[in-house]
Write a protein that holds these residues in place. Structure first.
Motif, mmCIF file in Angstrom:
data_model
loop_
_atom_site.group_PDB
_atom_site.id
_atom_site.type_symbol
_atom_site.label_atom_id
_atom_site.label_comp_id
_atom_site.label_asym_id
_atom_site.label_seq_id
_atom_site.Cartn_x
_atom_site.Cartn_y
_atom_site.Cartn_z
ATOM 1 N N ASP A 129 0.839 -1.193 0.000
ATOM 2 C CA ASP A 129 0.000 0.000 0.000
ATOM 3 C C ASP A 129 0.877 1.247 0.000
ATOM 4 O O ASP A 129 1.576 1.520 0.976
ATOM 5 C CB ASP A 129 -0.907 -0.016 1.240
ATOM 6 N N PRO A 130 0.864 2.034 -1.096
ATOM 7 C CA PRO A 130 1.690 3.248 -1.151
ATOM 8 C C PRO A 130 1.391 4.224 -0.012
ATOM 9 O O PRO A 130 2.298 4.913 0.467
ATOM 10 C CB PRO A 130 1.330 3.860 -2.511
ATOM 11 N N GLY A 131 0.127 4.282 0.415
ATOM 12 C CA GLY A 131 -0.238 5.162 1.523
ATOM 13 C C GLY A 131 0.446 4.762 2.819
ATOM 14 O O GLY A 131 0.885 5.620 3.599
ATOM 15 N N GLN A 176 4.848 5.639 6.767
ATOM 16 C CA GLN A 176 6.036 5.058 7.373
ATOM 17 C C GLN A 176 7.247 5.951 7.144
ATOM 18 O O GLN A 176 8.078 6.160 8.048
ATOM 19 C CB GLN A 176 6.278 3.648 6.821
ATOM 20 N N HIS A 177 7.350 6.480 5.941
ATOM 21 C CA HIS A 177 8.452 7.393 5.622
ATOM 22 C C HIS A 177 8.407 8.612 6.534
ATOM 23 O O HIS A 177 9.445 9.033 7.090
ATOM 24 C CB HIS A 177 8.357 7.814 4.144
#
Length: 203
Positions: free
Chosen positions: A173-175, A180-181
């Protein structure tokens, strides 16, 4: 009982496959583009590893590769194995890597693990390693560069993961990764700003 040679060979093959698929789907400029101050690029990694396979599993064991590889010769230009010239195509270098791998596989399958080779560019005290040693060495070398390829590919277009069939990522999941980043960035800033002083000095 474990077949140690087959196990080592499998890990080497997995590392080789991992680095090859990192080029898939990218245009010519992207696979050649230097992504670090020292010029690390995806096609250059393939070119380098083709030469390394030829060296360690060819001449070292008296089984020379049947075609010239100019960038591993004694008079080659410094660092010429780490990038592709405009005249060297993706197909040419990937095909060479495939042939180098096949030649190396024949050496690995033919010789016993305790078969001794000669590595003239190593120090005298360890110049005569056996096949076991060089299998470990080449697996470590290939995985090191596969890690470089992981980072370079992610920097280019965001693609990440261990291999084509299993990405080994915590989430797809890119979101989730965006959050997390941000979380890791916040933790880094907090730790970086937590200066301890003693006697007027920052520790």
């Amino acid at each position: 009982m474990t077949d140690h040679k087959a196990l080592l060979h499998r890990y080497l093959r997995d590392a080789r496959d991992s680095i090859v698929w990192k080029l898939e789907g990218l245009p010519e400029y992207e696979i050649r583009r230097p992504m670090t101050p020292t010029g690390t690029n995806l096609l250059g990694l393939i070119k380098h590893l083709a030469g390394v396979e030829v060296g360690y599993f060819g001449d070292v064991f008296g089984r020379p590769f049947p075609e010239p590889v100019p960038w591993i010769s004694d008079d080659a230009e410094l660092n010429s194995d780490m990038w592709a010239t405009p005249e060297q195509s993706r197909e040419e270098l990937l095909d060479l890597y495939e042939r180098a791998r096949a030649h190396a596989d024949e050496t690995i399958e033919t010789l016993d693990l305790d078969a001794t080779g000669t590595v003239p560019w190593w120090p005298e005290e360890r110049r005569h390693p056996d096949l076991h040693w060089l299998l470990v060495h080449m697996t470590a070398e290939t995985n090191r560069h596969a890690g470089h390829a992981d980072i370079v590919r992610e920097m280019l277009d965001g693609a990440a993961g261990l291999r084509r069939t299993r990405d080994n990522l915590a989430s797809n999941d890119p979101g989730w990764w965006k959050e997390q980043h941000a979380r890791i960035e916040a933790a880094a800033r907090q730790a970086g700003g937590r200066a301890m002083t003693s006697g007027g000095r920052t520790l």
